[in-house]
Write a protein that holds these residues in place. Structure first.
Motif, PDB file in Angstrom:
ATOM      1  N   ALA A  55      39.101  35.393  42.799  1.00  0.00           N
ATOM      2  CA  ALA A  55      38.438  34.465  41.870  1.00  0.00           C
ATOM      3  C   ALA A  55      39.439  33.443  41.334  1.00  0.00           C
ATOM      4  CB  ALA A  55      37.789  35.235  40.722  1.00  0.00           C
ATOM      5  N   SER A  65      34.237  29.101  41.416  1.00  0.00           N
ATOM      6  CA  SER A  65      34.638  30.494  41.452  1.00  0.00           C
ATOM      7  C   SER A  65      34.281  31.064  42.806  1.00  0.00           C
ATOM      8  CB  SER A  65      33.948  31.283  40.339  1.00  0.00           C
ATOM      9  OG  SER A  65      34.524  32.581  40.249  1.00  0.00           O
ATOM     10  N   ASP A 108      30.497  32.577  38.185  1.00  0.00           N
ATOM     11  CA  ASP A 108      30.382  31.168  37.784  1.00  0.00           C
ATOM     12  C   ASP A 108      29.373  30.967  36.660  1.00  0.00           C
ATOM     13  OD1 ASP A 108      27.939  31.450  39.071  1.00  0.00           O
ATOM     14  OD2 ASP A 108      28.336  29.921  40.594  1.00  0.00           O
TER      15      ASP A 108
END
Length: 161
Positions: A55, A65, A108
């Motif tokens: 990530a 992400s 995200d």
């Protein structure tokens, strides 16, 4: 014999399920090694990292992400992207985890409006992350986040930094 030829001709004319919509990798407005799908850019990275490190790497490359997946069509695109670079279709991190408040959430911040678990959705325990390409049907599975897998990054806009 004529019946056999007739039936053979019918099978040739039949549409197979794989003919639904051909998936292609296109760059669109995405940078080199990123591929466009429905207004977002995606990148497969074969380097094996833990979920958290993957990530962070996505963020460092200008992505939002790890990938969040919102439809079967998008899942098929992600799997095609992975298969294009990894013919073995090994386990690949996606952005879903239960690390925050022990709830399954996308990294995200997108809403969890689609899932493709292999079997029943796992109960959150606060320590698992999801990967795709589990088993022959390439569905999702959860694993402790410390395992190292390849990963897919995505951006919300059509051009990461």
């Amino acid at each position: 014999m004529i019946l056999f030829l007739f039936l053979f001709g019918l099978t040739l004319a039949a549409v197979s399920p794989s003919d639904e919509r051909e998936v292609k990798l296109q760059r669109g407005n995405c940078p080199m090694f990123w591929f466009s799908f429905n207004g977002r850019c995606y990148k497969y990275v074969s380097t094996r990292l833990t979920w958290a490190d993957a990530a962070l790497q996505c963020l460092s490359q200008g992505a939002t992400s790890l990938v969040s997946i919102h439809s079967l069509e998008e899942q098929n695109f992600v799997n095609f992207l992975i298969k294009n670079f990894d013919h073995a279709e090994g386990p690949t991190w996606i952005g879903l985890s239960d690390r925050i408040d022990k709830k399954w959430m996308w990294s995200d911040g997108a809403p969890l409006n689609f899932t493709l678990w292999n079997g029943e959705q796992p109960k959150p325990a606060g320590e698992y992350c999801a990967y795709t390409n589990y088993g022959g049907d390439v569905k999702w599975k959860h694993q402790p986040c410390g395992y190292s897998y390849a990963y897919v990054c995505a951006s919300r806009i059509d051009c990461p930094l």
